[in-house]
Design an enzyme around this catalytic site. Structure first.
Site, mmCIF file in Angstrom:
data_model
loop_
_atom_site.group_PDB
_atom_site.id
_atom_site.type_symbol
_atom_site.label_atom_id
_atom_site.label_comp_id
_atom_site.label_asym_id
_atom_site.label_seq_id
_atom_site.Cartn_x
_atom_site.Cartn_y
_atom_site.Cartn_z
ATOM 1 N N LEU A 182 37.719 44.528 36.591
ATOM 2 C CA LEU A 182 38.557 43.963 35.546
ATOM 3 C C LEU A 182 38.307 42.479 35.339
ATOM 4 O O LEU A 182 38.562 41.949 34.264
ATOM 5 C CB LEU A 182 40.042 44.190 35.874
ATOM 6 C CG LEU A 182 40.483 45.648 36.014
ATOM 7 C CD1 LEU A 182 41.949 45.716 36.423
ATOM 8 C CD2 LEU A 182 40.244 46.409 34.715
ATOM 9 N N PHE A 210 40.629 34.691 44.641
ATOM 10 C CA PHE A 210 39.943 34.897 45.907
ATOM 11 C C PHE A 210 38.682 35.737 45.791
ATOM 12 O O PHE A 210 37.852 35.732 46.678
ATOM 13 C CB PHE A 210 40.895 35.569 46.909
ATOM 14 C CG PHE A 210 42.165 34.808 47.124
ATOM 15 C CD1 PHE A 210 42.195 33.700 47.951
ATOM 16 C CD2 PHE A 210 43.340 35.200 46.495
ATOM 17 C CE1 PHE A 210 43.361 33.002 48.156
ATOM 18 C CE2 PHE A 210 44.514 34.503 46.692
ATOM 19 C CZ PHE A 210 44.528 33.394 47.527
ATOM 20 N N GLU A 270 37.031 39.402 43.340
ATOM 21 C CA GLU A 270 37.058 40.258 42.158
ATOM 22 C C GLU A 270 38.369 41.045 42.071
ATOM 23 O O GLU A 270 39.051 41.258 43.073
ATOM 24 C CB GLU A 270 35.880 41.228 42.196
ATOM 25 C CG GLU A 270 34.527 40.534 42.146
ATOM 26 C CD GLU A 270 33.367 41.491 42.309
ATOM 27 O OE1 GLU A 270 32.236 41.087 41.993
ATOM 28 O OE2 GLU A 270 33.585 42.643 42.762
ATOM 29 N N VAL A 271 38.685 41.481 40.853
ATOM 30 C CA VAL A 271 39.843 42.344 40.609
ATOM 31 C C VAL A 271 39.321 43.641 39.991
ATOM 32 O O VAL A 271 38.569 43.615 39.012
ATOM 33 C CB VAL A 271 40.869 41.688 39.680
ATOM 34 C CG1 VAL A 271 42.072 42.607 39.474
ATOM 35 C CG2 VAL A 271 41.309 40.335 40.225
ATOM 36 N N LYS A 304 42.862 43.440 44.248
ATOM 37 C CA LYS A 304 42.220 42.141 44.426
ATOM 38 C C LYS A 304 41.454 42.163 45.745
ATOM 39 O O LYS A 304 41.953 42.666 46.757
ATOM 40 C CB LYS A 304 43.262 41.020 44.475
ATOM 41 C CG LYS A 304 43.949 40.743 43.157
ATOM 42 C CD LYS A 304 44.869 39.536 43.280
ATOM 43 C CE LYS A 304 45.520 39.190 41.960
ATOM 44 N NZ LYS A 304 46.374 37.979 42.064
ATOM 45 N N ASP A 324 52.328 27.814 39.033
ATOM 46 C CA ASP A 324 51.189 28.135 38.154
ATOM 47 C C ASP A 324 51.629 29.066 37.040
ATOM 48 O O ASP A 324 50.978 30.058 36.736
ATOM 49 C CB ASP A 324 50.066 28.763 38.978
ATOM 50 C CG ASP A 324 48.723 28.730 38.247
ATOM 51 O OD1 ASP A 324 48.623 28.032 37.226
ATOM 52 O OD2 ASP A 324 47.785 29.408 38.698
#
Length: 521
Positions: free
Chosen positions: A262, A267, A269-270, A283, A380
């Site tokens: 995705l 940290f 890849e998703v 994640k 954030d």
């Protein structure tokens, strides 16, 4: 022996072997294969890698032949048979297809050169010196140097992100308050054409060890002298990881079926995965750095601890011992993030009605009211960190920077365009009221259909200067004046004069909505 693999070193080495370049014989009938059994007394060349270069340094096998021919003829003491044998064995290493290179040390010649990684024995792969952190950028160096275990004089030497023929030195200059301005300084270690290291033209050193010894005794223009490099993290021990994961729901990695990538997270890849009978988002954490691991697991702990219909739901964590990766599994929000969701429709000339925009805002407010009630600061809050479920559901995500307001163990990185002026000046000043400021900027993203805040300012420093001087984001053309009046309440310069999230929700409902929940034009 210097440990740098640089263009400067390459120029130096090429000049030494240039005369041999033209005379290096090709592999043809003039140099037939040698009967190695006749020359058993000659030692087998062993190439031990010392450091991986940051870019390919040699491109042609002929150049490699010339370099090692030069080595062989300078090490074999004039014995032609031994020269031919060493040259032949080195030729056996050469291939016309050259991929990943290492700087190497040759035991026969006791000199250094370059060779493709495919021809090195696994036991000869490079061991980085204590002072060198290869995969480290400036922001991560600052983050590590700010840890309480480090103090004045601790340093990190890393590859420079902007230049390929030098190193960057990040140095902690204080024992206390590592978040204050100037606590971490950065310097460029240059390398001249002779392969010497220097900060200034006056002092040059043949090796990095000499450089470090000198600046341990003399600050030499730096803020403080060098004390010791930051300690490197040892590879993660599975039992230690399992202890850190205690208290979190866990599954075997074999239960995850990887469907499609995705994007990227803080940290790693998703991915979209299937877990049993449901789709989930996963994640990944690929770093072995303990700081990254702690942040990653803290995000999982926060998601597990704080649950609300407008916060992304935590499912479980998983650890794959085979490739040493951690996975954080959460609910899958099929609509992607709010910024992409809005931007895609803007590019297709679609604009949402103000009622729908307020619906999005009110759901985000509900999630932030919950966090505010638990004394939690997000730090954030922006459209990219709000996920879209089915165009009816919007949930706050990315808990990686989320902190307890009583324990301000803040990071060095934060999104300038969404950050309140007090937090820009002092990163310990993040609070619920700085989150309120960020919500105001998020509202600008919503009413402008995903346009980045301060679109006329391409430089973050310009935004920082603009905001800290007391200016606020101008009203977008498409924004109703009544809504902009509410948004500007989020940007009062004194944090205590900004509304809290619950008060902000009441103001939006009372000022802009009629009794049926529709926008009151």
């Amino acid at each position: 022996m210097g440990l740098c693999c640089s263009r400067g070193f390459l120029r130096q080495f090429r000049s030494a072997s240039q005369n041999e370049m033209n005379s290096a014989p090709p592999l043809d009938s003039k140099h037939p294969p040698i009967d190695i059994k006749e020359h058993q007394q000659v030692p087998e060349p062993s190439l031990v890698a010392t450091m991986k270069p940051d870019e390919p340094v040699l491109q042609h096998s002929a150049e490699l032949r010339a370099i090692f021919t030069f080595h062989a003829e300078n090490s074999a003491a004039g014995n032609n048979n031994e020269i031919d044998l060493v040259r032949h064995r080195i030729y056996q290493l050469i291939d016309s297809t050259i991929d990943e290179w290492y700087r190497v040390y040759c035991n026969v010649t006791q000199q250094t050169g370059f060779a493709p990684a495919k021809y090195l024995q696994p036991s000869n792969l490079p061991v980085q010196p204590d002072w060198f952190f290869e995969d480290m950028d400036r922001a991560k160096a600052v983050e590590i140097l700010q840890l309480s275990m480090h103090g004045k004089g601790n340093y990190i030497i890393r590859n420079s992100s902007g230049r390929s023929n030098c190193f960057a030195l990040s140095l902690r200059c204080v024992d206390d308050n590592p978040y204050e301005r100037g606590a971490i300084k950065h310097y460029i270690i240059n390398i001249d054409s002779q392969g010497q290291y220097f900060l200034n033209e006056k002092n040059r050193f043949k090796s990095m060890d000499d450089f470090l010894r000198h600046y341990a005794d003399h600050s030499g223009g730096m803020e403080v002298s060098l004390r010791a490099p930051c300690a490197k993290e040892k590879p993660l021990i599975p039992n230690r990881i399992k202890r850190d994961m205690a208290g979190l729901s866990q599954i075997s990695p074999e239960l995850l079926q990887w469907v499609e990538k995705l994007g990227k997270g803080n940290f790693g890849e998703v991915w979209k995965c299937k877990m049993k009978c449901r789709d989930v988002a996963v994640k990944t954490l690929t770093s072995e750095n303990a700081v990254s691991r702690q942040e990653f697991l803290r995000e999982a702990e926060n998601m597990n601890k704080y649950r609300h219909p407008n916060l992304v739901e935590f499912v479980c964590v998983s650890y794959n011992e085979r490739d040493n990766k951690l996975y954080l599994v959460s609910e899958l929000m099929n609509g992607g993030d709010l910024h992409a969701y809005l931007s895609k429709r803007r590019r297709n000339n679609v604009r949402f009605h103000i009622n729908y925009m307020l619906k999005i805002a009110l759901q985000i407010l509900d999630g932030m009211i919950y966090l505010e009630a638990h004394n939690v600061v997000h730090r954030d809050l922006r459209a990219q960190n709000v996920l879209v479920g089915n165009e009816e559901t919007f949930k706050i995500s990315d808990f990686g920077l989320l902190i307890d307001q009583e324990h301000k163990d803040v990071h060095s990185k934060f999104p300038i365009r969404w950050t309140a002026p007090e937090a820009i000046r002092d990163s310990t000043k993040f609070s619920t009221k700085s989150d309120v400021w960020s919500f105001g900027i998020l509202m600008i993203e919503i009413v402008s259909m995903g346009v980045n805040p301060y679109p006329d300012m391409h430089n973050h420093k310009d935004v920082q200067r603009f905001v800290t001087q007391g200016h606020v984001h101008p009203m977008p053309d498409e924004c109703p004046v009544s809504l902009y009046d509410v948004i500007t309440l989020c940007w009062r310069l004194e944090p205590e004069k900004r509304p809290n999230f619950e008060g902000l929700k009441h103001t939006l409902e009372d000022s802009l909505l009629d009794k049926d929940g529709q926008y009151n034009e």
